[in-house]
Design an enzyme around this catalytic site. Structure first.
Site, PDB file in Angstrom:
ATOM      1  N   LYS A  16      42.322  14.897  13.407  1.00  7.19           N
ATOM      2  CA  LYS A  16      41.096  15.629  13.766  1.00  7.19           C
ATOM      3  C   LYS A  16      41.384  16.606  14.907  1.00  7.19           C
ATOM      4  CE  LYS A  16      39.920  11.638  16.653  1.00  7.19           C
ATOM      5  NZ  LYS A  16      39.178  10.372  16.707  1.00  7.19           N
ATOM      6  N   ARG A  59      29.021   2.995  18.540  1.00  8.68           N
ATOM      7  CA  ARG A  59      29.013   4.416  18.229  1.00  8.68           C
ATOM      8  C   ARG A  59      28.596   4.515  16.767  1.00  8.68           C
ATOM      9  NH1 ARG A  59      34.485   7.364  20.151  1.00  8.68           N
ATOM     10  NH2 ARG A  59      34.854   6.962  17.963  1.00  8.68           N
ATOM     11  N   TYR A 105      42.856  31.706  45.367  1.00 11.04           N
ATOM     12  CA  TYR A 105      41.429  31.721  45.690  1.00 11.04           C
ATOM     13  C   TYR A 105      41.098  30.658  46.733  1.00 11.04           C
ATOM     14  CZ  TYR A 105      40.599  34.675  41.595  1.00 11.04           C
ATOM     15  OH  TYR A 105      40.589  35.701  40.684  1.00 11.04           O
ATOM     16  N   MET A 150      42.302  31.369  36.311  1.00 10.44           N
ATOM     17  CA  MET A 150      42.112  31.431  34.864  1.00 10.44           C
ATOM     18  C   MET A 150      43.422  31.668  34.123  1.00 10.44           C
ATOM     19  SD  MET A 150      39.724  33.975  32.608  1.00 10.44           S
ATOM     20  CE  MET A 150      38.220  33.555  33.431  1.00 10.44           C
TER      21      MET A 150
END
Ligand SMILES: *Cc1c(COP(=O)(O)O)cnc(C)c1O
Length: 369
Positions: free
Chosen positions: A40, A135, A257, A311
């Site tokens: 998956k 679940r 940063y 990023m």
């Protein structure tokens, strides 16, 4: 379009030979039960089709995906594979499952009757029973009602009884034995159905968890299936990056940063073009959340990530690396034999599952076998 390595921030290599070795190891330990593979979330970020093809060639014939569209993608690559959809039968979508020969893992009486009414025994399905994770799945009383109805079992084409462990990775957890025994009771209700309980950790818990079919996922991709124990699996994922620039930072100056790291000696900082947009989570920033800073490996030396992960970039303190070793564009190992996905997980306060499924889409991707 494939991204060429020379134009990518880093190259992600998926070692399909190691993946196959991992599958063989687990297949060996669950034998004589069958060993399937859970693929998956695009094969845990490694590429569902590539992973499925490699495992199919090694003799794996049963695959588990979460969603019907994932099943179709694997079906298009492997016309003869057995494919189960773990998230069940999506309402009104029986036609899609039939068209692509997908077996839903039915989670409720309502799904079971919808499947039985549309297929009338012509297509197969699993029945998923909850044994304690709370679940997906039938509860015990609902399962008993099905077990007493041979006609319904036949009309729904039931061919597998399955359940899922909540704490398989914790050998000491008492919920493993509780779930094992609850599942054994269900197997007695459905003596004619093959059974499947184990995910990766479950395959390490002993014969009471093996049944007829195992569904390992994370261990195939090199994740450690055992909490607090050495990882028995081979490394599948590696990530190598070029250094974009090396700069000298005077004592007292900050890096990145917010200047969360400051040079307390004249320092040399290497910049690498991989950041949180690539799945190197911002939680791996300095100051470190966990046991010491996150590191990368350059020229055989482990060196810390300093400052914030941004990023598209990380900054590395390479002051302790011999400058000669930084000439000639050495590659930095971000993941590989020295740095595992489980290390990234520890450094960012998560699991290797999340690291794998967060791997970025802008790497150059290479499959080796
Ligand atoms: C994801 C999943 C698996 C595979 O689990 P791993 O821990 O990755 O081995 C098996 N069964 C079910 C129901 C799952 O959701």
């Amino acid at each position: 379009m494939a991204i060429p390595p020379e134009l990518a921030g880093a190259t992600l290599t998926i070692d399909l030979a190691a993946l196959v070795e991992n599958w063989r190891m687990i297949a060996g330990q669950v034998s004589p039960a069958e060993c399937g593979a859970t693929i998956k979330a695009d094969g845990y970020g490694c590429g569902a089709v590539e992973v499925a093809r490699a495992l199919w060639s090694a003799g794996c014939t049963t695959f588990f995906v979460a969603l019907p569209m994932e099943g179709k993608q694997v079906r298009d690559a492997l016309p003869e594979a057995v494919i189960y959809v773990l998230d069940g039968l999506f309402q009104g979508q029986s036609g899609f499952y039939i068209a692509h020969d997908l077996r839903p893992c039915l989670v409720s009486p309502c799904q079971l009757s919808e499947w039985a009414d549309t297929t009338e025994g012509r297509h197969k399905a699993a029945i998923h029973v909850d044994t304690g994770i709370n679940r997906l799945g039938f509860d015990r009383a609902q399962a008993e009602a099905v077990a007493g109805d041979a006609n319904l079992i036949a009309r729904a084409g039931l061919c597998l009884l399955m359940s899922h462990l909540a704490s398989g990775d914790d050998e000491a957890s008492c919920s493993n034995a509780i779930q094992r025994d609850a599942f054994a009771g269900l197997c007695e209700l459905f003596p004619e159905l093959p059974a499947s309980l184990s995910n990766s950790p479950g395959t390490f818990l002993g014969s009471g968890f093996r049944h007829d079919l195992a569904r390992p996922g994370v261990a195939l991709y090199g994740g450690n299936p055992l909490a607090n124990k050495p990882n028995p699996m081979q490394t599948v994922v590696s990530l190598m990056a070029a250094i974009l620039q090396v700069r000298d930072v005077p004592i007292g100056e900050g890096v990145g940063y917010g200047a969360t790291w400051q040079a307390n000696r004249p320092s040399r900082i290497a910049i690498i073009g991989v950041g949180y947009a690539d799945g190197l989570l911002r939680a791996m920033s300095w100051p470190a959340m966990h046991d010491g800073p996150a590191v990368v490996c350059i020229a055989g030396q482990m060196v810390p990530i300093v400052g914030r992960v941004s990023m598209d970039m990380i900054t590395i303190d390479v002051t302790d690396i011999d400058p000669d070793k930084l000439t000639g564009s050495p590659k930095a190992e971000l993941l590989g034999p020295n740095i595992q996905i489980d290390d990234w997980a520890r450094w960012s306060g998560t699991l290797c599952y999340e690291i794998l499924t967060s791997l970025g889409r802008r790497y150059a991707k290479v499959y080796s076998s």
